[in-house]
Design a protein around this motif. Structure first.
Motif, PDB file in Angstrom:
ATOM      1  N   HIS A 172      10.321  -7.429   4.276  1.00 18.81           N
ATOM      2  CA  HIS A 172      11.211  -7.921   5.334  1.00 18.81           C
ATOM      3  C   HIS A 172      12.247  -6.836   5.632  1.00 18.81           C
ATOM      4  O   HIS A 172      12.909  -6.363   4.701  1.00 18.81           O
ATOM      5  CB  HIS A 172      11.929  -9.196   4.888  1.00 18.81           C
ATOM      6  CG  HIS A 172      13.005  -9.627   5.847  1.00 18.81           C
ATOM      7  ND1 HIS A 172      12.725 -10.233   7.057  1.00 18.81           N
ATOM      8  CD2 HIS A 172      14.364  -9.505   5.791  1.00 18.81           C
ATOM      9  CE1 HIS A 172      13.863 -10.495   7.685  1.00 18.81           C
ATOM     10  NE2 HIS A 172      14.867 -10.056   6.949  1.00 18.81           N
ATOM     11  N   PRO A 173      12.368  -6.418   6.901  1.00 16.31           N
ATOM     12  CA  PRO A 173      11.591  -6.841   8.072  1.00 16.31           C
ATOM     13  C   PRO A 173      10.117  -6.461   7.941  1.00 16.31           C
ATOM     14  O   PRO A 173       9.750  -5.683   7.050  1.00 16.31           O
ATOM     15  CB  PRO A 173      12.255  -6.091   9.217  1.00 16.31           C
ATOM     16  CG  PRO A 173      13.527  -5.535   8.682  1.00 16.31           C
ATOM     17  CD  PRO A 173      13.356  -5.391   7.224  1.00 16.31           C
ATOM     18  N   ARG A 174       9.292  -7.030   8.812  1.00 19.98           N
ATOM     19  CA  ARG A 174       7.851  -6.769   8.757  1.00 19.98           C
ATOM     20  C   ARG A 174       7.592  -5.258   8.781  1.00 19.98           C
ATOM     21  O   ARG A 174       8.029  -4.559   9.704  1.00 19.98           O
ATOM     22  CB  ARG A 174       7.153  -7.426   9.943  1.00 19.98           C
ATOM     23  CG  ARG A 174       5.640  -7.237   9.930  1.00 19.98           C
ATOM     24  CD  ARG A 174       5.047  -7.732  11.221  1.00 19.98           C
ATOM     25  NE  ARG A 174       5.201  -9.170  11.349  1.00 19.98           N
ATOM     26  CZ  ARG A 174       4.345 -10.058  10.849  1.00 19.98           C
ATOM     27  NH1 ARG A 174       3.267  -9.635  10.202  1.00 19.98           N
ATOM     28  NH2 ARG A 174       4.550 -11.347  10.996  1.00 19.98           N
ATOM     29  N   PRO A 175       6.890  -4.735   7.779  1.00 24.23           N
ATOM     30  CA  PRO A 175       6.671  -3.281   7.733  1.00 24.23           C
ATOM     31  C   PRO A 175       5.606  -2.827   8.727  1.00 24.23           C
ATOM     32  O   PRO A 175       4.715  -3.594   9.110  1.00 24.23           O
ATOM     33  CB  PRO A 175       6.204  -3.053   6.284  1.00 24.23           C
ATOM     34  CG  PRO A 175       5.578  -4.356   5.887  1.00 24.23           C
ATOM     35  CD  PRO A 175       6.347  -5.424   6.593  1.00 24.23           C
ATOM     36  N   THR A 176       5.724  -1.574   9.156  1.00 19.25           N
ATOM     37  CA  THR A 176       4.679  -0.954   9.961  1.00 19.25           C
ATOM     38  C   THR A 176       3.690  -0.284   9.013  1.00 19.25           C
ATOM     39  O   THR A 176       4.069   0.212   7.948  1.00 19.25           O
ATOM     40  CB  THR A 176       5.263   0.078  10.920  1.00 19.25           C
ATOM     41  OG1 THR A 176       5.974   1.080  10.163  1.00 19.25           O
ATOM     42  CG2 THR A 176       6.229  -0.574  11.893  1.00 19.25           C
ATOM     43  N   CYS A 177       2.431  -0.270   9.408  1.00 25.60           N
ATOM     44  CA  CYS A 177       1.368   0.160   8.494  1.00 25.60           C
ATOM     45  C   CYS A 177       0.613   1.361   9.057  1.00 25.60           C
ATOM     46  O   CYS A 177       0.427   1.489  10.275  1.00 25.60           O
ATOM     47  CB  CYS A 177       0.423  -1.016   8.257  1.00 25.60           C
ATOM     48  SG  CYS A 177      -0.965  -0.650   7.180  1.00 25.60           S
ATOM     49  N   GLN A 178       0.177   2.245   8.164  1.00 23.88           N
ATOM     50  CA  GLN A 178      -0.682   3.380   8.523  1.00 23.88           C
ATOM     51  C   GLN A 178      -1.892   3.380   7.583  1.00 23.88           C
ATOM     52  O   GLN A 178      -1.767   3.071   6.391  1.00 23.88           O
ATOM     53  CB  GLN A 178       0.070   4.702   8.400  1.00 23.88           C
ATOM     54  CG  GLN A 178       1.199   4.866   9.410  1.00 23.88           C
ATOM     55  CD  GLN A 178       1.914   6.198   9.270  1.00 23.88           C
ATOM     56  OE1 GLN A 178       1.948   6.773   8.184  1.00 23.88           O
ATOM     57  NE2 GLN A 178       2.482   6.688  10.359  1.00 23.88           N
ATOM     58  N   TRP A 179      -3.040   3.746   8.167  1.00 23.77           N
ATOM     59  CA  TRP A 179      -4.285   3.771   7.380  1.00 23.77           C
ATOM     60  C   TRP A 179      -4.767   5.219   7.181  1.00 23.77           C
ATOM     61  O   TRP A 179      -4.582   6.070   8.049  1.00 23.77           O
ATOM     62  CB  TRP A 179      -5.378   2.980   8.096  1.00 23.77           C
ATOM     63  CG  TRP A 179      -5.206   1.495   7.990  1.00 23.77           C
ATOM     64  CD1 TRP A 179      -4.560   0.684   8.872  1.00 23.77           C
ATOM     65  CD2 TRP A 179      -5.678   0.678   6.924  1.00 23.77           C
ATOM     66  NE1 TRP A 179      -4.600  -0.610   8.422  1.00 23.77           N
ATOM     67  CE2 TRP A 179      -5.285  -0.652   7.220  1.00 23.77           C
ATOM     68  CE3 TRP A 179      -6.384   0.909   5.747  1.00 23.77           C
ATOM     69  CZ2 TRP A 179      -5.586  -1.734   6.405  1.00 23.77           C
ATOM     70  CZ3 TRP A 179      -6.697  -0.156   4.923  1.00 23.77           C
ATOM     71  CH2 TRP A 179      -6.300  -1.462   5.250  1.00 23.77           C
ATOM     72  N   PHE A 180      -5.380   5.442   6.020  1.00 27.03           N
ATOM     73  CA  PHE A 180      -5.904   6.763   5.666  1.00 27.03           C
ATOM     74  C   PHE A 180      -7.317   6.623   5.096  1.00 27.03           C
ATOM     75  O   PHE A 180      -7.617   5.663   4.375  1.00 27.03           O
ATOM     76  CB  PHE A 180      -5.009   7.447   4.633  1.00 27.03           C
ATOM     77  CG  PHE A 180      -3.613   7.704   5.115  1.00 27.03           C
ATOM     78  CD1 PHE A 180      -3.256   8.943   5.632  1.00 27.03           C
ATOM     79  CD2 PHE A 180      -2.643   6.699   5.051  1.00 27.03           C
ATOM     80  CE1 PHE A 180      -1.965   9.180   6.070  1.00 27.03           C
ATOM     81  CE2 PHE A 180      -1.349   6.939   5.482  1.00 27.03           C
ATOM     82  CZ  PHE A 180      -1.008   8.176   6.002  1.00 27.03           C
TER      83      PHE A 180
END
Length: 232
Positions: A172-180
């Motif tokens: 919290h707050p909603r996290p931003t995500c990255q993919w690898f």
């Protein structure tokens, strides 16, 4: 005749009976009484507890320190205490009263949820005053692994089938995500990525998609990567 004239003379000279004199003094006595009562009321009002600092709602980071402040204008005979969700707060190594303030060495997003109140009590008069409620907007980020969302198991996975991986990092707050994949960052132009659901989807999985997948996420509380990865 002389007696009547003498009576009139006494009245003309301003002679008053004891009863008349008493009636004239009563308003003066009442004024003194009213004045004395007013002074008492003013004295009580002056001695009333008044906050100069009250605890305020604020942002906080999970695991980091914080402070809720409380002060009154005249601390003489004042004893401070704190309530958490209406219940008396007991001191611990993590959360304790420091003077009149409440100190947190490490805010906990579960244990410190809810409202805090400061109570100032005059031990001489018994008067007690409660502050406004204050709460924390606790920001946190917790790592998790990459899990297979669809299909439900590896054994049901087939060539050209729909495969969805989920990044199980929350905060919290909603996290931003990255993919690898194998250490290379994936983009939304080349892959189907849903940032809201934190998912990576292969509509038609093929051997070209084989590899080691992991994710990273960030928000105001920090940045973490998945603690367990997934090999497709």
């Amino acid at each position: 005749m002389d007696q009547r004239r003498g009576s009139e003379t006494r009245r003309g000279e301003g002679w008053r009976t004891p009863a008349a004199t008493t009636r004239r003094r009563m308003p003066v006595d009442m004024m003194y009484a009213v004045g004395f009562i007013c002074l008492q009321v003013l004295s009580i009002q002056a001695a009333a507890i008044q906050f100069t600092k009250e605890p305020k709602s604020q942002d906080a980071l999970h695991g980091r320190s914080a402070m809720l402040r409380c002060e009154v204008s005249d601390p003489t005979d004042i004893r401070y205490s704190w309530l958490h969700n209406g219940q008396p707060l007991e001191n611990s190594e993590r959360r304790f009263q420091e003077g009149s303030n409440l100190k947190f060495s490490a805010v906990d997003r579960r244990l410190d949820a809810g409202n805090f109140e400061c109570v100032a009590e005059n031990t001489a008069t018994g008067e007690a005053l409660h502050s406004n409620n204050a709460s924390f907007n606790i920001k946190w980020l917790e790592s998790g692994g990459v899990i297979l969302k669809e299909p439900v198991s590896d054994r049901e996975m087939e060539n050209s089938s729909l495969v969805t991986l989920r990044c199980d990092i929350d905060g919290h707050p909603r996290p931003t995500c990255q993919w690898f994949k194998d250490g290379v960052k994936l983009t939304e132009k080349t892959h189907q990525i849903n940032n809201k659901e934190r998912t990576l989807t292969f509509k038609n999985a093929s051997p070209d998609d084989n590899g080691l997948y992991y994710c990273c996420a960030k928000n105001a509380a920090g940045h973490v990567c998945s603690n367990t990865n997934y090999t497709l």
